[in-house]
Design an enzyme around this catalytic site. Structure first.
Site, PDB file in Angstrom:
ATOM      1  N   ASN A   1     -17.880  -6.845  -1.273  1.00 32.74           N
ATOM      2  CA  ASN A   1     -16.624  -7.415  -2.049  1.00 32.74           C
ATOM      3  C   ASN A   1     -16.105  -8.612  -1.700  1.00 32.74           C
ATOM      4  O   ASN A   1     -15.813  -8.937  -0.425  1.00 32.74           O
ATOM      5  CB  ASN A   1     -15.607  -6.220  -1.624  1.00 32.74           C
TER       6      ASN A   1
ATOM      7  N   LYS B   1     -13.984 -10.374  -2.673  1.00 30.82           N
ATOM      8  CA  LYS B   1     -12.446 -10.515  -2.982  1.00 30.82           C
ATOM      9  C   LYS B   1     -12.196 -12.032  -3.611  1.00 30.82           C
ATOM     10  O   LYS B   1     -12.848 -12.309  -4.596  1.00 30.82           O
ATOM     11  CB  LYS B   1     -11.503 -10.813  -1.559  1.00 30.82           C
TER      12      LYS B   1
ATOM     13  N   HIS C   1      -8.580  -0.888  -4.575  1.00 28.19           N
ATOM     14  CA  HIS C   1      -8.608  -1.377  -3.212  1.00 28.19           C
ATOM     15  C   HIS C   1      -7.148  -1.624  -2.736  1.00 28.19           C
ATOM     16  O   HIS C   1      -6.184  -1.978  -3.363  1.00 28.19           O
ATOM     17  CB  HIS C   1      -9.342  -2.839  -3.415  1.00 28.19           C
TER      18      HIS C   1
ATOM     19  N   GLU D   1      -5.789  -4.035  -1.209  1.00 27.36           N
ATOM     20  CA  GLU D   1      -5.206  -5.184  -1.601  1.00 27.36           C
ATOM     21  C   GLU D   1      -4.555  -5.307  -2.758  1.00 27.36           C
ATOM     22  O   GLU D   1      -3.615  -5.941  -3.185  1.00 27.36           O
ATOM     23  CB  GLU D   1      -6.117  -6.668  -1.491  1.00 27.36           C
TER      24      GLU D   1
ATOM     25  N   GLU E   1     -11.205   3.629   3.184  1.00 29.61           N
ATOM     26  CA  GLU E   1     -10.921   2.508   3.782  1.00 29.61           C
ATOM     27  C   GLU E   1      -9.400   2.417   4.360  1.00 29.61           C
ATOM     28  O   GLU E   1      -8.438   2.181   3.615  1.00 29.61           O
ATOM     29  CB  GLU E   1     -10.880   1.143   2.675  1.00 29.61           C
TER      30      GLU E   1
ATOM     31  N   GLY F   1     -10.112  -5.977   7.179  1.00 31.75           N
ATOM     32  CA  GLY F   1     -10.021  -7.599   7.218  1.00 31.75           C
ATOM     33  C   GLY F   1      -9.348  -7.620   8.616  1.00 31.75           C
ATOM     34  O   GLY F   1      -8.907  -8.956   9.002  1.00 31.75           O
TER      35      GLY F   1
ATOM     36  N   SER G   1     -13.804  -3.742   8.184  1.00 32.10           N
ATOM     37  CA  SER G   1     -14.449  -4.299   9.100  1.00 32.10           C
ATOM     38  C   SER G   1     -15.829  -4.070   9.621  1.00 32.10           C
ATOM     39  O   SER G   1     -16.339  -3.678  10.906  1.00 32.10           O
ATOM     40  CB  SER G   1     -13.442  -4.296  10.581  1.00 32.10           C
TER      41      SER G   1
HETATM   42  P1  PGA Z   1     -13.494  -5.902   5.503  1.00 27.62           P
HETATM   43  O1  PGA Z   1     -12.981  -5.731   3.890  1.00 27.62           O
HETATM   44  O2  PGA Z   1     -14.942  -5.439   5.515  1.00 27.62           O
HETATM   45  O3  PGA Z   1     -13.392  -7.424   5.399  1.00 27.62           O
HETATM   46  O4  PGA Z   1     -12.639  -5.541   6.390  1.00 27.62           O
HETATM   47  C1  PGA Z   1     -13.501  -4.470   3.448  1.00 27.62           C
HETATM   48  C2  PGA Z   1     -12.938  -4.213   2.181  1.00 27.62           C
HETATM   49  O5  PGA Z   1     -11.917  -5.162   1.634  1.00 27.62           O
HETATM   50  O6  PGA Z   1     -13.315  -3.562   1.336  1.00 27.62           O
END
Ligand code: PGA
Length: 246
Positions: free
Chosen positions: A8, A10, A93, A95, A161, A167, A206
């Site tokens: 992803n 983003k 997601h 976010e 998640e 993140g 992460s």
């Molecule tokens: P990250 O994000 O691996 O940077 O923690 C995971 C995601 O947003 O799906």
């Protein structure tokens, strides 16, 4: 079954040249068998060009709107995505939930419209805080996939998640993630019966080249949704190689 790795991107990178460079770097470094278990989710604006240039990679959108067309300024629909050759979409997601007000009802509407349009549909769920009751994830998951039984569930992928792990550099404990995904599997079975066996369950939050093996080695975990580490070519290729070797 081979493990599925979804990258992803983003809101990255900032230009098409960089996006093409990242895709080529990944594409040249992995073997053809790996393409089958790899999906990349770049920003909308790069999708058409990337699909054209890298036909052997599965490309997906990070979001979409459930209506096909009409007066919905700023939105992108599933037929538009299909028209440029996109077959995967991500829904819900954290976010999107956090910055754009998406709740389980909206996520459910999007999930059903994507499955109805025969997209491979990745639905993300996870608790906000580390000490939130596990039941909240199960409830959110059930609402997010409600009424999905009428569709081909082999097209459904669920990404667990934990929001506190996305993140932050603080990944979940693999054994705990495995247990929680086990709960999601049981909830899916209760709702959808044997058909739920077609759903793939991923971990995200992460994920790095270093911890990939521990997550993918868990019985309930069919793959990983990778954010930050998918923007680093070398690290992401290592994740893909690990996934193939597990
Ligand atoms: P990250 O994000 O691996 O940077 O923690 C995971 C995601 O947003 O799906």
């Amino acid at each position: 079954m081979s493990k599925l790795i979804i990258g992803n991107w983003k809101l990255n990178p900032m230009g098409l040249n960089e996006a093409v460079a990242l895709a080529s770097g990944i594409s040249f470094s992995v073997s053809p068998e790996m393409y089958e278990n790899l999906v990349l989710l770049p920003p909308f604006i790069f999708l058409e060009e990337l699909v054209k240039r890298f036909k052997h990679i599965s490309w997906g959108a990070q979001d979409f709107f459930w209506e096909k067309k009409g007066a919905f300024t700023g939105e992108i629909s599933l037929p538009m995505l299909k028209d440029v050759g996109v077959e995967w979409v991500l829904v819900g997601h954290s976010e999107r939930r956090r910055f754009f007000g998406e709740n389980d009802e909206i996520v459910n509407k999007k999930t059903l419209s994507a499955l109805a349009a025969d997209f491979n549909t990745i639905v993300a769920v996870g608790e906000l805080q580390k000490d939130d009751p596990e039941e909240t994830v199960v409830e959110s998951f059930k609402k997010s996939i409600q009424s999905a039984s009428q569709y081909n569930l082999k097209r459904l992928v669920v990404a667990y998640e934990p929001v506190w792990a996305v993140g932050t550099g603080e990944a979940d404990d693999p054994a705990r993630a495995n247990r929680l995904i086990g709960q999601l599997r049981r909830a899916a079975f209760k709702m959808l019966g044997d058909e739920s066996n077609g759903i793939r369950f991923l971990y995200g939050g992460s994920v790095t080249a270093e911890n990939t093996r521990k997550f993918l080695g868990q019985l309930n975990i069919d793959g990983a949704l990778v954010g930050g580490a998918s923007l680093n070519q070398e690290e992401f290729v290592n994740i893909l190689k690990t996934a193939q070797a597990v």
